[in-house]
Design an enzyme around this catalytic site. Structure first.
Site, PDB file in Angstrom:
ATOM      1  N   TYR A  53      71.190 -20.544  26.095  1.00  0.00           N
ATOM      2  CA  TYR A  53      72.586 -20.795  25.718  1.00  0.00           C
ATOM      3  C   TYR A  53      72.821 -22.246  25.289  1.00  0.00           C
ATOM      4  CZ  TYR A  53      73.653 -16.063  26.883  1.00  0.00           C
ATOM      5  OH  TYR A  53      73.654 -14.690  26.867  1.00  0.00           O
ATOM      6  N   ASN A  87      81.933 -12.002  19.729  1.00  0.00           N
ATOM      7  CA  ASN A  87      81.174 -13.234  19.531  1.00  0.00           C
ATOM      8  C   ASN A  87      81.556 -14.294  20.548  1.00  0.00           C
ATOM      9  OD1 ASN A  87      80.204 -11.870  17.386  1.00  0.00           O
ATOM     10  ND2 ASN A  87      81.280 -13.051  15.824  1.00  0.00           N
ATOM     11  N   VAL A  88      80.561 -15.088  20.915  1.00  0.00           N
ATOM     12  CA  VAL A  88      80.815 -16.166  21.873  1.00  0.00           C
ATOM     13  C   VAL A  88      80.994 -17.499  21.141  1.00  0.00           C
ATOM     14  CG1 VAL A  88      79.681 -14.951  23.775  1.00  0.00           C
ATOM     15  CG2 VAL A  88      78.321 -16.462  22.305  1.00  0.00           C
ATOM     16  N   ASP A  89      80.919 -17.475  19.811  1.00  0.00           N
ATOM     17  CA  ASP A  89      81.151 -18.714  19.057  1.00  0.00           C
ATOM     18  C   ASP A  89      82.660 -18.958  18.908  1.00  0.00           C
ATOM     19  OD1 ASP A  89      82.240 -17.545  16.597  1.00  0.00           O
ATOM     20  OD2 ASP A  89      80.211 -16.877  16.119  1.00  0.00           O
ATOM     21  N   HIS A 104      83.145 -11.033  25.240  1.00  0.00           N
ATOM     22  CA  HIS A 104      81.862 -11.361  25.879  1.00  0.00           C
ATOM     23  C   HIS A 104      81.735 -12.826  26.277  1.00  0.00           C
ATOM     24  CE1 HIS A 104      79.996  -7.551  23.881  1.00  0.00           C
ATOM     25  NE2 HIS A 104      80.724  -7.276  24.935  1.00  0.00           N
ATOM     26  N   GLY A 169      81.303  -6.559  10.909  1.00  0.00           N
ATOM     27  CA  GLY A 169      80.028  -7.104  11.366  1.00  0.00           C
ATOM     28  C   GLY A 169      79.632  -6.783  12.790  1.00  0.00           C
ATOM     29  N   SER A 171      77.452  -3.715  15.045  1.00  0.00           N
ATOM     30  CA  SER A 171      76.670  -2.476  14.976  1.00  0.00           C
ATOM     31  C   SER A 171      77.271  -1.389  15.862  1.00  0.00           C
ATOM     32  CB  SER A 171      75.227  -2.748  15.411  1.00  0.00           C
ATOM     33  OG  SER A 171      75.212  -3.224  16.743  1.00  0.00           O
TER      34      SER A 171
HETATM   35  P1  OAD Z   1      74.557  -6.739  16.181  1.00  0.00           P
HETATM   36  O1  OAD Z   1      73.463  -7.698  15.876  1.00  0.00           O
HETATM   37  O2  OAD Z   1      74.251  -5.574  17.044  1.00  0.00           O
HETATM   38  O3  OAD Z   1      75.152  -6.174  14.829  1.00  0.00           O
HETATM   39  C1  OAD Z   1      75.475  -7.033  13.767  1.00  0.00           C
HETATM   40  C2  OAD Z   1      76.086  -6.225  12.655  1.00  0.00           C
HETATM   41  O4  OAD Z   1      76.420  -7.146  11.613  1.00  0.00           O
HETATM   42  C3  OAD Z   1      75.153  -5.178  12.053  1.00  0.00           C
HETATM   43  O5  OAD Z   1      75.844  -3.958  11.877  1.00  0.00           O
HETATM   44  C4  OAD Z   1      74.744  -5.807  10.703  1.00  0.00           C
HETATM   45  O6  OAD Z   1      74.504  -4.835   9.691  1.00  0.00           O
HETATM   46  C5  OAD Z   1      75.993  -6.611  10.387  1.00  0.00           C
HETATM   47  N1  OAD Z   1      75.795  -7.735   9.457  1.00  0.00           N
HETATM   48  C6  OAD Z   1      74.681  -8.458   9.181  1.00  0.00           C
HETATM   49  N2  OAD Z   1      74.928  -9.413   8.265  1.00  0.00           N
HETATM   50  C7  OAD Z   1      76.246  -9.303   7.947  1.00  0.00           C
HETATM   51  C8  OAD Z   1      77.130 -10.007   7.071  1.00  0.00           C
HETATM   52  N3  OAD Z   1      76.714 -11.025   6.317  1.00  0.00           N
HETATM   53  N4  OAD Z   1      78.407  -9.599   7.011  1.00  0.00           N
HETATM   54  C9  OAD Z   1      78.862  -8.563   7.766  1.00  0.00           C
HETATM   55  N5  OAD Z   1      78.090  -7.884   8.617  1.00  0.00           N
HETATM   56  C10 OAD Z   1      76.797  -8.242   8.710  1.00  0.00           C
HETATM   57  O7  OAD Z   1      75.764  -7.622  16.784  1.00  0.00           O
HETATM   58  P2  OAD Z   1      77.041  -7.147  17.611  1.00  0.00           P
HETATM   59  O8  OAD Z   1      77.475  -5.787  17.212  1.00  0.00           O
HETATM   60  O9  OAD Z   1      78.018  -8.250  17.550  1.00  0.00           O
HETATM   61  O10 OAD Z   1      76.405  -9.245  23.639  1.00  0.00           O
HETATM   62  O11 OAD Z   1      76.436  -7.083  19.068  1.00  0.00           O
HETATM   63  C11 OAD Z   1      77.252  -6.780  20.156  1.00  0.00           C
HETATM   64  C12 OAD Z   1      76.793  -7.496  21.398  1.00  0.00           C
HETATM   65  O12 OAD Z   1      75.382  -7.289  21.557  1.00  0.00           O
HETATM   66  C13 OAD Z   1      76.895  -8.997  21.323  1.00  0.00           C
HETATM   67  O13 OAD Z   1      78.202  -9.456  21.640  1.00  0.00           O
HETATM   68  C14 OAD Z   1      75.896  -9.470  22.315  1.00  0.00           C
HETATM   69  C15 OAD Z   1      74.763  -8.530  21.976  1.00  0.00           C
HETATM   70  O14 OAD Z   1      73.873  -8.233  22.992  1.00  0.00           O
HETATM   71  C16 OAD Z   1      75.930  -9.977  24.673  1.00  0.00           C
HETATM   72  O15 OAD Z   1      75.057 -10.807  24.561  1.00  0.00           O
HETATM   73  C17 OAD Z   1      76.600  -9.671  25.971  1.00  0.00           C
END
Ligand code: OAD
Length: 228
Positions: A53, A87-89, A104, A169, A171
């Site tokens: 982190y 997002n944590v940013d 988160h 953005g 998944s």
């Molecule tokens: P993911 O990495 O699971 O998913 C990211 C999504 O963003 C995917 O569907 C990509 O296709 C999409 N993507 C990639 N580039 C992009 C762009 N330029 N514009 C738009 N979309 C784009 O991330 P999260 O769904 O945020 O939690 O993940 C959820 C949680 O899993 C996070 O908060 C984190 C992680 O483990 C913890 O750490 C507790």
């Protein structure tokens, strides 16, 4: 004004240069999620978790919000807009969004182990062995796997009120955050912006298959028709 609610994930920050988690080259390809982002991992090796982190925080100090963050913030002029982010940013805030709900946690905050005392730390590193005011280990203010998502009820309430719901953005693989789409009211249009297919039932909205910045331009055109 109509209520416009965003649910964002790592993809909204991708064009700022922040790696997503599950894309190819994403963070979980290079790190073992259970070692760096779970309560078990913290109890096993807190120094490894702190380093992970601290690196994310240092990186955050060197990136900027992108056009998608800014476009989301600008919609506050025409809508009662809220952002729920996984997002944590702090890029939504730096782009001008108010009242961002961080499901988160937040990188720029730290807390005691009981999570009852939260302090602002900005972009600095947490030192090895650094203690909170109550004598417990100072830890990142992050919701790890195995911990309660304290703001889930608030997020569900905001989602329930939405007249328009937009996913950018994410998944939708991590619960309970992914279940928020089921809290929208029956006829609320749902838009999703993502360059890749995601697991989402698109029966009352539109899937905009674009990166976040381009997707937001298209969404703004669509919303012109829906604003009061
Ligand atoms: P993911 O990495 O699971 O998913 C990211 C999504 O963003 C995917 O569907 C990509 O296709 C999409 N993507 C990639 N580039 C992009 C762009 N330029 N514009 C738009 N979309 C784009 O991330 P999260 O769904 O945020 O939690 O993940 C959820 C949680 O899993 C996070 O908060 C984190 C992680 O483990 C913890 O750490 C507790």
């Amino acid at each position: 004004m109509k209520k416009l609610v965003f649910l964002t994930g790592a993809g909204v920050s991708a064009e700022s240069g922040v790696a997503t988690f599950r894309d190819s080259g994403g963070l979980w390809e290079n790190y073992d999620v259970m070692k760096v982002a779970s309560i078990e991992g913290w109890n096993e090796d807190c120094d490894l978790v702190q380093r992970f982190y601290n690196d994310r925080r240092a990186q955050l100090a060197n990136v900027e919000p992108n056009a998608a963050h800014r476009a989301i913030a600008l919609l506050q002029a025409d809508f009662d807009a809220r952002v729920i982010t996984q997002n944590v940013d702090d890029l939504h805030e730096r782009a001008g969004s108010r009242d961002v709900l961080h499901l988160h946690g937040e990188l720029t905050k730290a807390c005691n182990e009981a999570k009852t005392d939260v302090i602002e730390i900005g972009y600095r590193a947490i030192a090895e062995g650094e203690k909170a005011a109550d004598g417990s280990r100072l830890r990142p203010f992050i919701v790890w796997f195995g911990e309660t998502v304290e703001l889930m009820n608030d997020a569900a309430y905001i989602t329930r009120e939405a007249d328009i719901f937009v996913i950018v953005g994410t998944s939708l693989q991590v619960y309970p955050a992914a279940s928020l789409i089921y809290f929208t009211r029956g006829k609320t249009p749902i838009y999703a912006i993502d360059p890749n297919e995601i697991a989402f039932p698109f029966d009352r909205g539109e899937f905009i298959r674009e990166k976040a910045s381009r997707g937001m331009e298209i969404l703004r055109e669509r919303l012109k028709l829906l604003a009061d």
